[in-house]
Enzyme design. Structure first.
Site, PDB file in Angstrom:
ATOM      1  N   ARG A 251      18.257  78.339  45.419  1.00 34.96           N
ATOM      2  CA  ARG A 251      17.080  77.846  45.745  1.00 34.96           C
ATOM      3  C   ARG A 251      15.944  78.372  44.793  1.00 34.96           C
ATOM      4  O   ARG A 251      15.864  79.647  44.668  1.00 34.96           O
ATOM      5  CB  ARG A 251      16.375  78.190  47.215  1.00 34.96           C
ATOM      6  CG  ARG A 251      15.222  78.279  47.501  1.00 34.96           C
ATOM      7  CD  ARG A 251      14.817  78.225  48.929  1.00 34.96           C
ATOM      8  NE  ARG A 251      15.227  77.010  49.621  1.00 34.96           N
ATOM      9  CZ  ARG A 251      14.673  76.984  50.718  1.00 34.96           C
ATOM     10  NH1 ARG A 251      13.685  77.427  51.459  1.00 34.96           N
ATOM     11  NH2 ARG A 251      15.179  75.601  51.615  1.00 34.96           N
TER      12      ARG A 251
ATOM     13  N   HIS B 229      16.003  68.258  47.657  1.00 34.14           N
ATOM     14  CA  HIS B 229      16.488  69.165  48.559  1.00 34.14           C
ATOM     15  C   HIS B 229      17.884  68.644  49.327  1.00 34.14           C
ATOM     16  O   HIS B 229      17.874  67.901  50.627  1.00 34.14           O
ATOM     17  CB  HIS B 229      15.722  69.383  49.780  1.00 34.14           C
ATOM     18  CG  HIS B 229      15.849  70.649  50.625  1.00 34.14           C
ATOM     19  ND1 HIS B 229      16.749  71.132  50.699  1.00 34.14           N
ATOM     20  CD2 HIS B 229      14.963  71.063  51.653  1.00 34.14           C
ATOM     21  CE1 HIS B 229      16.751  72.312  51.399  1.00 34.14           C
ATOM     22  NE2 HIS B 229      15.639  72.061  52.181  1.00 34.14           N
TER      23      HIS B 229
ATOM     24  N   GLN C 183      19.479  69.403  52.772  1.00 37.38           N
ATOM     25  CA  GLN C 183      18.633  69.254  54.112  1.00 37.38           C
ATOM     26  C   GLN C 183      18.898  67.867  54.561  1.00 37.38           C
ATOM     27  O   GLN C 183      19.013  67.516  55.802  1.00 37.38           O
ATOM     28  CB  GLN C 183      17.142  69.235  53.534  1.00 37.38           C
ATOM     29  CG  GLN C 183      16.270  68.685  54.493  1.00 37.38           C
ATOM     30  CD  GLN C 183      16.011  69.615  55.620  1.00 37.38           C
ATOM     31  OE1 GLN C 183      16.240  70.986  55.536  1.00 37.38           O
ATOM     32  NE2 GLN C 183      16.379  69.244  57.011  1.00 37.38           N
TER      33      GLN C 183
ATOM     34  N   ASP D  60       7.113  66.411  56.598  1.00 41.70           N
ATOM     35  CA  ASP D  60       7.161  67.721  55.984  1.00 41.70           C
ATOM     36  C   ASP D  60       5.842  68.195  55.768  1.00 41.70           C
ATOM     37  O   ASP D  60       4.859  67.435  55.985  1.00 41.70           O
ATOM     38  CB  ASP D  60       8.056  67.436  54.544  1.00 41.70           C
ATOM     39  CG  ASP D  60       8.321  68.752  53.910  1.00 41.70           C
ATOM     40  OD1 ASP D  60       8.271  69.749  54.672  1.00 41.70           O
ATOM     41  OD2 ASP D  60       8.999  68.779  52.901  1.00 41.70           O
TER      42      ASP D  60
ATOM     43  N   CYS E 241      11.894  68.882  58.412  1.00 44.16           N
ATOM     44  CA  CYS E 241      12.683  69.879  58.171  1.00 44.16           C
ATOM     45  C   CYS E 241      12.557  71.170  58.443  1.00 44.16           C
ATOM     46  O   CYS E 241      13.401  72.064  58.293  1.00 44.16           O
ATOM     47  CB  CYS E 241      12.815  69.762  56.440  1.00 44.16           C
ATOM     48  SG  CYS E 241      11.357  70.019  55.729  1.00 44.16           S
TER      49      CYS E 241
ATOM     50  N   ARG F 238      21.885  71.952  59.573  1.00 48.92           N
ATOM     51  CA  ARG F 238      22.021  72.821  58.192  1.00 48.92           C
ATOM     52  C   ARG F 238      23.136  73.356  58.171  1.00 48.92           C
ATOM     53  O   ARG F 238      23.594  73.427  57.023  1.00 48.92           O
ATOM     54  CB  ARG F 238      20.654  73.654  58.070  1.00 48.92           C
ATOM     55  CG  ARG F 238      19.434  72.899  58.113  1.00 48.92           C
ATOM     56  CD  ARG F 238      19.217  71.702  57.139  1.00 48.92           C
ATOM     57  NE  ARG F 238      19.400  72.186  55.648  1.00 48.92           N
ATOM     58  CZ  ARG F 238      18.794  73.263  55.006  1.00 48.92           C
ATOM     59  NH1 ARG F 238      17.717  73.315  55.530  1.00 48.92           N
ATOM     60  NH2 ARG F 238      19.098  73.490  53.857  1.00 48.92           N
TER      61      ARG F 238
HETATM   62  N1   CP Z   1      14.277  72.955  55.802  1.00 50.54           N
HETATM   63  C1   CP Z   1      14.293  74.169  55.025  1.00 50.54           C
HETATM   64  O1   CP Z   1      14.972  74.302  54.022  1.00 50.54           O
HETATM   65  O2   CP Z   1      13.994  75.443  55.729  1.00 50.54           O
HETATM   66  P1   CP Z   1      13.863  76.862  55.070  1.00 50.54           P
HETATM   67  O3   CP Z   1      12.910  76.948  53.978  1.00 50.54           O
HETATM   68  O4   CP Z   1      13.395  77.713  55.980  1.00 50.54           O
HETATM   69  O5   CP Z   1      15.304  77.189  54.340  1.00 50.54           O
HETATM   70  N1  NVA Z   2       8.559  70.463  50.928  1.00 53.23           N
HETATM   71  C1  NVA Z   2       8.846  72.120  51.286  1.00 53.23           C
HETATM   72  C2  NVA Z   2      10.271  71.834  52.203  1.00 53.23           C
HETATM   73  C3  NVA Z   2      10.499  73.138  52.788  1.00 53.23           C
HETATM   74  C4  NVA Z   2      11.940  73.204  53.486  1.00 53.23           C
HETATM   75  C5  NVA Z   2       8.641  72.966  50.514  1.00 53.23           C
HETATM   76  O1  NVA Z   2       9.122  72.713  49.221  1.00 53.23           O
HETATM   77  O2  NVA Z   2       8.165  73.993  50.602  1.00 53.23           O
END
Ligand code: CP
Ligand code: NVA
Length: 338
Positions: free
Chosen positions: A119, A146, A149, A242, A286, A325
């Site tokens: 990540r 993502h 997700q 989101d 998400c 997830r």
């Molecule tokens: N939706 C998601 O990716 O959540 P986190 O940022 O908590 O991993």
């Molecule tokens: N778009 C958001 C998603 C978090 C799961 C971010 O990148 O912060």
């Protein structure tokens, strides 16, 4: 001892393959992954003694540059459930990109771990990892995509409606963020119609839209971008939003509030779908979500991208989505490593 409920021949083989965007799997492979996630979800109710661990002896690195609750926990629990060990490595714990190049770190990690979940910020980092690691690399979120997700989102949608083909999903808010990009891509691959509802300044890129149009045409669905929420939502089965400011974009907070306030998902908008009273509408997010004042960010601002009455409503499936997830990340790990 009774048989494990998951016959080996139901596991799709993505052996040795990475998942950096949903383009890395065919339409059929994506549906196979969702079917495996469903089977793994059911199987989790079997007593552990009856389950043959599907990832026994595997070691999985979780390399995280950004914060995470769901993705990190989903990966750790998925691995443990199947007899694997997952090691969390935050960017502050390892030399990654600071004292050591991505290519060198990738080659070291690949000599020790069987798979790497990443990540972070630049999408180029995850492609660099995949190029050099020699083991599967899974994208647990970058600035651009993502994909894991969206596997959970599609699993949740299918659980609720029994099918994906022909559903109408509206993604409302920041139409060019990582979740939107991957949601457009994922829906197009399974025949879900997608309306992205956003201000023109935050529209998806032409590259994302053109690629999705090809997939959508193959699967009989359409992708559109609409500016006005009241034009976008009629007929929607899924309202998805989101955060307005993604991780790494904090300096744009004030500007995003200005642009996106008219795009808040509230009960009035849900009613405008015409599907709420028919039980043909779900709300997805998400997470994490700004739906009340109970966070440091929203204490003075109140709800942002969705209101509390939507978030807490029976048609909100955000916690099923969060649970999924884990099942979908498990499916991906099992398919890549078995
Ligand atoms: N939706 C998601 O990716 O959540 P986190 O940022 O908590 O991993
Ligand atoms: N778009 C958001 C998603 C978090 C799961 C971010 O990148 O912060």
């Amino acid at each position: 001892m009774r048989e494990d409920s998951l016959p080996m021949n139901t596991i799709p083989s993505l052996r040795g393959r990475s998942l950096l965007t949903l383009d890395d799997v065919s339409d059929a492979e994506m549906l196979d992954l969702l079917a495996l996630a469903d089977a793994l979800k059911k199987r989790r109710h079997q007593p552990p003694a009856r389950r043959r661990p599907l990832l026994a002896g595997k070691n999985i690195a979780l390399v995280f540059e950004k914060s995470s609750t769901r993705t990190r926990c989903a990966a750790i629990v998925a691995a443990a459930d199947e007899g694997a060990h997952a090691e969390y490595l935050s960017k502050n714990d390892i030399h990654f990109g600071r004292k050591e190049s991505i290519a060198d770190s990738a080659r070291v990690l690949g000599r020790m771990f069987h798979g790497i979940l990443f990540r972070g910020f630049a999408h180029a980092t995850v492609t660099g990892l995949a190029k050099h690691a020699g083991v599967p690399v899974w994208n647990g979120l970058t600035d651009d995509a993502h994909p894991t997700q969206i596997l959970a989102d599609l699993q949740t949608m299918r659980e609720q409606f029994g099918t994906l083909q022909g559903l109408k999903a509206v993604f409302i808010g920041d139409g060019r963020n990582n979740v939107s990009n991957s949601f457009i891509q994922g829906c197009a691959k399974v025949g879900v119609h997608v309306t992205v509802c956003c201000p023109p300044e935050l529209a998806p890129s032409r590259t994302v839209l053109e690629a999705a149009a090809v997939d959508a045409q193959r699967n009989g669905s359409r992708i559109e971008v609409v500016t006005r929420p009241e034009d976008a939502v009629p007929g929607a089965n899924v309202l998805y939003t989101d955060v307005w400011v993604s991780m790494g974009e904090e300096s744009q907070f004030a500007e995003r509030l200005r642009l996106l306030r008219p795009y808040q998902v509230n009960l009035r908008l849900a009613q405008l779908t015409g599907n709420l009273d028919q039980g043909r509408l779900i709300f997805l997010h998400c997470l994490p979500a700004f739906h009340n004042r109970d966070t440091e960010v929203t204490r003075d601002l109140g709800a942002l991208e969705c209101t509390d009455d939507v978030f807490e409503a029976p048609f909100s499936k955000v916690f099923d989505q969060a649970e999924n997830r884990m099942h979908t990340i498990k499916a991906m790990m099992v398919a890549s490593l078995s």
